[in-house]
Write a protein that holds these residues in place. Structure first.
Motif, PDB file in Angstrom:
ATOM      1  N   ARG A  91      -7.233   9.911   3.729  1.00 12.23           N
ATOM      2  CA  ARG A  91      -6.303   8.970   3.086  1.00 12.23           C
ATOM      3  C   ARG A  91      -5.803   7.940   4.094  1.00 12.23           C
ATOM      4  O   ARG A  91      -5.662   6.760   3.770  1.00 12.23           O
ATOM      5  N   LEU A 129       0.857  -1.181   0.000  1.00 15.89           N
ATOM      6  CA  LEU A 129       0.000   0.000   0.000  1.00 15.89           C
ATOM      7  C   LEU A 129       0.894   1.232   0.000  1.00 15.89           C
ATOM      8  O   LEU A 129       1.809   1.342   0.837  1.00 15.89           O
ATOM      9  N   ASP A 147      -9.658   5.214  -3.985  1.00 14.15           N
ATOM     10  CA  ASP A 147      -9.575   6.317  -3.036  1.00 14.15           C
ATOM     11  C   ASP A 147      -8.413   7.223  -3.410  1.00 14.15           C
ATOM     12  O   ASP A 147      -7.312   6.762  -3.731  1.00 14.15           O
ATOM     13  N   HIS A 150      -3.116   2.780  -9.294  1.00 14.07           N
ATOM     14  CA  HIS A 150      -3.868   3.647  -8.397  1.00 14.07           C
ATOM     15  C   HIS A 150      -5.104   2.947  -7.872  1.00 14.07           C
ATOM     16  O   HIS A 150      -5.745   2.168  -8.578  1.00 14.07           O
ATOM     17  N   ALA A 160      -6.427   4.030   3.750  1.00 11.92           N
ATOM     18  CA  ALA A 160      -5.274   3.118   3.720  1.00 11.92           C
ATOM     19  C   ALA A 160      -5.400   2.037   4.792  1.00 11.92           C
ATOM     20  O   ALA A 160      -5.047   0.877   4.554  1.00 11.92           O
ATOM     21  N   LEU A 216      -4.353   6.796  -2.970  1.00 14.13           N
ATOM     22  CA  LEU A 216      -4.000   5.439  -2.569  1.00 14.13           C
ATOM     23  C   LEU A 216      -3.514   4.645  -3.775  1.00 14.13           C
ATOM     24  O   LEU A 216      -4.120   4.683  -4.839  1.00 14.13           O
ATOM     25  N   HIS A 263       0.721   5.678  -0.562  1.00 12.24           N
ATOM     26  CA  HIS A 263      -0.157   6.835  -0.746  1.00 12.24           C
ATOM     27  C   HIS A 263       0.676   8.077  -1.028  1.00 12.24           C
ATOM     28  O   HIS A 263       1.794   8.238  -0.543  1.00 12.24           O
TER      29      HIS A 263
END
Length: 440
Positions: free
Chosen positions: A225, A72, A106, A103, A229, A109, A74
């Protein structure tokens, strides 16, 4: 001749010392040059991204004939302007592979994935000449049902959180895990939850906001965010082996928002990261709308993978759920109130000043804005300042409070650089106790 031999040996000894000193000086100068170089890279970094978590999937759930590691990330960037490489090893086999990045639905993210060896022992991520070691979380069977609540930030509502988690823990599932993503929470609540749920609760430190000197800056987009996440992290950890997942948005910082996280529509949503062999069957998304009285008002919707109809536990009324798929029908949102008895009617100090800061009218609630109200999208927290409900500038929130014990998240990251990009790779998460207010 003995004197000549002794002189020659002394000269060799002196030369050896001199060479050793030169090597030591060169090593020291190299370290100094590297520190200066890293300082220059840090100052010149205009673009920022964070690799926040990594999950190891064995081949049985990866959908491939080899294991995968999911990441993950961001960032505010539309595209990550650098190539990332992975190295995995198990003592006998080493695999080098490039990281694929896409991507998420959200905003900000991103998902990444790399090929991995079986029986992973050592794993590193590389960008240019910089490397960072990561210890991925192993996705494995733990509980049939999982509830992930996020994000506990300056959290101090003990009655509400206990009622919510107790309600989920009494659903009748054979085994149920409660996962709480914590940025900062009162130590008394933290200890109470651990004592009550014991082995059935997992606390994951999950930082929110950016610290600059004595101030913590928190933007609406950064908070959303972080919550998105954490839900993605929950999904990647538990969806392969759990039949039911609930994502509970604690709405700790009540920024005005018309959409509940996470966003589940489109081919870039969390649901797109769902393998055919995964055991997930039911997904529920909940958000706290209000918890000021003797109850918690929730918005909720549900999704199911196959037979898309279920029934309430204490009602014969049929509840329709949207299909749990990449392209599904829009979910039907419902409101529900969970009643409990609140021992104290006092408004906690942080909750009061948060309301003062978010709105010009300090006691406005709800999503709609009345005439004359201004919704703020950025908060400033002063670690060294006392909580002051009568401050002339309510948007600088003081966090220092004598004898208020608080638990906060600590994240240790390794920065990687590429031109003007700084990628922070989170390597360790832990919890820290404070004695005079959160972060103070």
């Amino acid at each position: 001749q003995m004197r000549l031999y002794g002189t020659r040996r002394s000269r060799l000894f002196v030369c050896g010392i001199f060479i050793a000193c030169l090597i030591a000086v060169n090593v020291m100068l190299s370290k100094i040059r590297r520190v200066i170089h890293l300082g220059e890279l840090e100052k010149s970094s205009r673009l920022h991204a964070t690799l926040t978590s990594a999950v190891y999937y064995p081949s049985t759930v990866s959908g491939k004939d080899h294991p995968l590691i999911y990441f993950l990330l961001h960032s505010d960037l539309a595209v990550l302007p650098a190539d990332l490489a992975c190295r995995s090893a198990n003592g006998t086999t080493t695999i080098h592979s490039s990281m694929s990045v896409s991507h998420g639905q959200d905003s900000g993210l991103m998902f990444g994935w790399c090929e991995s060896v079986e029986g992973l022992v050592d794993f590193t991520v590389k960008m240019d000449t910089f490397t960072a070691t990561i210890d991925p979380v192993y996705s494995m069977r733990t509980y049939d049902s999982v509830t992930c609540a996020s994000n506990a930030f300056l959290y101090e509502d003990q009655e509400a959180i206990r009622s919510l988690l107790s309600d989920r823990n009494s659903t009748g599932d054979r085994s149920h895990l409660l996962v709480l993503y914590v940025s900062s929470i009162q130590a008394e609540i933290f200890a109470s939850l651990q004592e009550e749920f014991q082995k059935d609760i997992k606390i994951i430190p999950w930082g929110v906001g950016t610290r600059e000197g004595p101030f913590i800056h928190l933007r609406k987009t950064a908070y959303e965010r972080a919550v998105a996440a954490s839900f993605a992290d929950c999904w990647l950890r538990y969806a392969p082996f759990s039949s039911s997942i609930t994502l509970l948005d604690l709405n700790s910082v009540p920024f005005d928002s018309s959409e509940v996280l996470p966003r589940l529509s489109g081919d870039r949503s969390l649901l797109h990261r769902m393998g055919s062999s995964w055991e997930i069957e039911h997904l529920k998304v909940q958000r706290i709308e209000d918890s000021s009285g003797n109850g918690v008002e929730l918005s909720e919707s549900c999704y199911c993978r196959r037979g898309c109809a279920t029934h309430g536990r204490n009602s014969s009324r049929e509840i329709k759920c949207a299909r749990l798929a990449v392209k599904h029908n829009p979910a039907i949102w419902r409101s529900r109130t969970l009643k409990f008895h609140r021992k104290s009617t006092d408004i906690p100090p942080y909750s009061t000043v948060l309301q003062q800061c978010l709105y010009r009218n300090p006691f406005t609630r709800g999503r709609g804005l009345n005439d004359g109200e201004v919704l703020r999208k950025r908060l400033l927290f002063n670690v060294e300042k006392e909580v002051d409900e009568t401050s002339e500038d309510p948007c600088e929130i003081g966090l220092k409070k004598d004898d208020l014990q608080c638990i906060t998240a600590v994240e240790v990251d390794q920065p990687l650089y590429h031109e003007d990009l700084r990628l922070a790779v989170v390597q360790r998460r832990s919890l820290k106790k404070h004695w005079d207010g959160c972060y103070a």
